[in-house]
Design a protein around this motif. Sequence first.
Motif, PDB file in Angstrom:
ATOM      1  N   ASN A  34       0.725  -1.142   0.054  1.00  0.00           N
ATOM      2  CA  ASN A  34      -0.204   0.051   0.122  1.00  0.00           C
ATOM      3  C   ASN A  34       0.987   1.457   0.129  1.00  0.00           C
ATOM      4  OD1 ASN A  34      -2.600  -1.506   0.364  1.00  0.00           O
ATOM      5  ND2 ASN A  34      -1.723  -1.998   2.634  1.00  0.00           N
ATOM      6  N   PHE A  35       0.452   2.180  -0.762  1.00  0.00           N
ATOM      7  CA  PHE A  35       1.448   3.458  -0.959  1.00  0.00           C
ATOM      8  C   PHE A  35       0.418   4.712  -1.006  1.00  0.00           C
ATOM      9  CE2 PHE A  35       3.909   0.302  -3.278  1.00  0.00           C
ATOM     10  CZ  PHE A  35       5.272   0.757  -2.773  1.00  0.00           C
ATOM     11  N   SER A  36       0.714   5.751  -0.178  1.00  0.00           N
ATOM     12  CA  SER A  36      -0.199   6.880  -0.836  1.00  0.00           C
ATOM     13  C   SER A  36       0.311   7.215  -2.075  1.00  0.00           C
ATOM     14  CB  SER A  36       0.410   8.051   0.296  1.00  0.00           C
ATOM     15  OG  SER A  36       1.684   8.419   0.014  1.00  0.00           O
ATOM     16  N   PHE A  37      -0.302   8.270  -2.533  1.00  0.00           N
ATOM     17  CA  PHE A  37      -0.034   8.618  -4.008  1.00  0.00           C
ATOM     18  C   PHE A  37       1.559   9.078  -4.153  1.00  0.00           C
ATOM     19  CE2 PHE A  37      -4.486   9.398  -5.824  1.00  0.00           C
ATOM     20  CZ  PHE A  37      -5.018   8.371  -5.725  1.00  0.00           C
ATOM     21  N   ASP A  38       1.858   9.890  -3.262  1.00  0.00           N
ATOM     22  CA  ASP A  38       3.267  10.426  -3.178  1.00  0.00           C
ATOM     23  C   ASP A  38       4.167   9.363  -2.804  1.00  0.00           C
ATOM     24  OD1 ASP A  38       2.313  12.938  -3.711  1.00  0.00           O
ATOM     25  OD2 ASP A  38       2.236  13.474  -1.424  1.00  0.00           O
ATOM     26  N   GLN A  39       3.846   8.546  -2.052  1.00  0.00           N
ATOM     27  CA  GLN A  39       4.931   7.232  -1.931  1.00  0.00           C
ATOM     28  C   GLN A  39       5.116   6.503  -3.152  1.00  0.00           C
ATOM     29  OE1 GLN A  39       2.773   5.495   1.256  1.00  0.00           O
ATOM     30  NE2 GLN A  39       4.074   6.267   2.802  1.00  0.00           N
ATOM     31  N   PHE A  40       3.910   6.323  -3.836  1.00  0.00           N
ATOM     32  CA  PHE A  40       4.005   5.596  -5.220  1.00  0.00           C
ATOM     33  C   PHE A  40       4.859   6.283  -6.168  1.00  0.00           C
ATOM     34  CE2 PHE A  40       2.473   4.732  -9.613  1.00  0.00           C
ATOM     35  CZ  PHE A  40       2.868   3.203  -9.465  1.00  0.00           C
ATOM     36  N   LYS A  41       4.825   7.666  -6.210  1.00  0.00           N
ATOM     37  CA  LYS A  41       5.792   8.440  -7.162  1.00  0.00           C
ATOM     38  C   LYS A  41       7.096   8.239  -6.702  1.00  0.00           C
ATOM     39  CE  LYS A  41       2.598  10.662  -9.647  1.00  0.00           C
ATOM     40  NZ  LYS A  41       2.212  10.124 -10.792  1.00  0.00           N
ATOM     41  N   ILE A  42       7.159   8.272  -5.549  1.00  0.00           N
ATOM     42  CA  ILE A  42       8.726   8.103  -5.000  1.00  0.00           C
ATOM     43  C   ILE A  42       9.337   6.777  -5.205  1.00  0.00           C
ATOM     44  CG2 ILE A  42      10.051   8.126  -2.866  1.00  0.00           C
ATOM     45  CD1 ILE A  42       8.404  10.280  -1.817  1.00  0.00           C
ATOM     46  N   PHE A  43       8.536   5.951  -5.030  1.00  0.00           N
ATOM     47  CA  PHE A  43       8.786   4.418  -5.356  1.00  0.00           C
ATOM     48  C   PHE A  43       8.985   4.196  -6.724  1.00  0.00           C
ATOM     49  CE2 PHE A  43       7.606  -0.022  -6.133  1.00  0.00           C
ATOM     50  CZ  PHE A  43       8.579  -0.778  -5.553  1.00  0.00           C
ATOM     51  N   HIS A  44       8.206   4.636  -7.450  1.00  0.00           N
ATOM     52  CA  HIS A  44       8.230   4.871  -8.991  1.00  0.00           C
ATOM     53  C   HIS A  44       9.786   5.350  -9.437  1.00  0.00           C
ATOM     54  CE1 HIS A  44       7.745   6.338 -13.199  1.00  0.00           C
ATOM     55  NE2 HIS A  44       7.532   5.136 -13.300  1.00  0.00           N
ATOM     56  N   GLN A  45      10.071   6.773  -9.098  1.00  0.00           N
ATOM     57  CA  GLN A  45      11.279   7.268  -9.207  1.00  0.00           C
ATOM     58  C   GLN A  45      12.398   6.455  -8.846  1.00  0.00           C
ATOM     59  OE1 GLN A  45      11.487  10.023 -11.360  1.00  0.00           O
ATOM     60  NE2 GLN A  45       9.421   9.805 -11.744  1.00  0.00           N
ATOM     61  N   SER A  46      12.355   5.859  -7.741  1.00  0.00           N
ATOM     62  CA  SER A  46      13.629   5.417  -7.031  1.00  0.00           C
ATOM     63  C   SER A  46      14.010   4.071  -7.762  1.00  0.00           C
ATOM     64  CB  SER A  46      13.649   5.281  -5.774  1.00  0.00           C
ATOM     65  OG  SER A  46      12.324   4.734  -5.213  1.00  0.00           O
ATOM     66  N   THR A  47      12.761   3.449  -8.447  1.00  0.00           N
ATOM     67  CA  THR A  47      13.069   2.007  -8.782  1.00  0.00           C
ATOM     68  C   THR A  47      13.333   1.759 -10.326  1.00  0.00           C
ATOM     69  OG1 THR A  47      10.837   1.612  -8.505  1.00  0.00           O
ATOM     70  CG2 THR A  47      12.244   0.870  -6.784  1.00  0.00           C
ATOM     71  N   LYS A  48      12.678   2.751 -11.024  1.00  0.00           N
ATOM     72  CA  LYS A  48      12.558   2.691 -12.551  1.00  0.00           C
ATOM     73  C   LYS A  48      13.768   2.624 -13.256  1.00  0.00           C
ATOM     74  CE  LYS A  48      12.396   7.794 -13.979  1.00  0.00           C
ATOM     75  NZ  LYS A  48      11.478   8.711 -14.719  1.00  0.00           N
ATOM     76  N   ASN A  49      14.812   2.840 -13.011  1.00  0.00           N
ATOM     77  CA  ASN A  49      16.165   2.739 -13.702  1.00  0.00           C
ATOM     78  C   ASN A  49      17.081   1.576 -12.974  1.00  0.00           C
ATOM     79  OD1 ASN A  49      15.631   4.965 -15.417  1.00  0.00           O
ATOM     80  ND2 ASN A  49      16.285   6.394 -13.956  1.00  0.00           N
ATOM     81  N   LEU A  50      16.499   1.043 -12.238  1.00  0.00           N
ATOM     82  CA  LEU A  50      17.252  -0.232 -11.507  1.00  0.00           C
ATOM     83  C   LEU A  50      17.443  -1.472 -12.915  1.00  0.00           C
ATOM     84  CD1 LEU A  50      15.583  -0.916  -8.148  1.00  0.00           C
ATOM     85  CD2 LEU A  50      17.641   0.494  -8.825  1.00  0.00           C
ATOM     86  N   ASN A  51      18.661  -1.687 -12.883  1.00  0.00           N
ATOM     87  CA  ASN A  51      18.824  -2.871 -13.891  1.00  0.00           C
ATOM     88  C   ASN A  51      19.067  -4.193 -13.108  1.00  0.00           C
ATOM     89  OD1 ASN A  51      20.158  -4.555 -15.596  1.00  0.00           O
ATOM     90  ND2 ASN A  51      21.618  -3.023 -16.553  1.00  0.00           N
ATOM     91  N   PHE A  52      18.362  -4.959 -13.640  1.00  0.00           N
ATOM     92  CA  PHE A  52      18.333  -6.519 -12.907  1.00  0.00           C
ATOM     93  C   PHE A  52      19.753  -7.022 -12.676  1.00  0.00           C
ATOM     94  CE2 PHE A  52      17.942 -11.056 -13.257  1.00  0.00           C
ATOM     95  CZ  PHE A  52      16.931 -11.383 -12.280  1.00  0.00           C
ATOM     96  N   ASP A  53      20.405  -6.856 -13.882  1.00  0.00           N
ATOM     97  CA  ASP A  53      21.673  -7.611 -13.840  1.00  0.00           C
ATOM     98  C   ASP A  53      22.703  -6.881 -12.660  1.00  0.00           C
ATOM     99  OD1 ASP A  53      21.362  -9.670 -15.732  1.00  0.00           O
ATOM    100  OD2 ASP A  53      21.571  -8.012 -17.238  1.00  0.00           O
ATOM    101  N   ASP A  54      22.580  -5.515 -12.464  1.00  0.00           N
ATOM    102  CA  ASP A  54      23.176  -4.909 -11.408  1.00  0.00           C
ATOM    103  C   ASP A  54      23.116  -5.410  -9.899  1.00  0.00           C
ATOM    104  OD1 ASP A  54      24.225  -3.160 -13.512  1.00  0.00           O
ATOM    105  OD2 ASP A  54      22.992  -1.836 -12.873  1.00  0.00           O
TER     106      ASP A  54
END
Length: 106
Positions: A34-54
């Motif tokens: 469960n995320f607030s709308f703001d928490q979801f935005k932060i989660f999205h921003q902090s994870t969107k560029n994660l590379n599986f292989d890293d």
Amino acid sequence: MCKTIVLAQNQNVTIAQCHNCKILNIWRSGVLMNFSFDQFKIFHQSTKNLNFDDYLENRPDGKEVVILSTPFPDISLVFTRTEWQEFFETIEEANYMQSVYQLVHS
């Protein structure tokens, strides 16, 4: 009363929001986040560029996975490469659809 809207869904992940409560839910294989709308935005921003292989690790059975930590030290999310890709594609879609709903309902 909650009025849930599904923002994005695939075979393994459903992301829905309640516009009244301002809560977003990510349903994934027996886990509900469960995320607030703001928490979801932060989660999205902090994870969107994660590379599986890293972040590649091996389970005891040798299968390649990524373990994503949560704010709770005893709880982590585990993804295979396919699950990782599906999860983040669904988050991208939900982020986009949430923006569309906000424009329409503002």
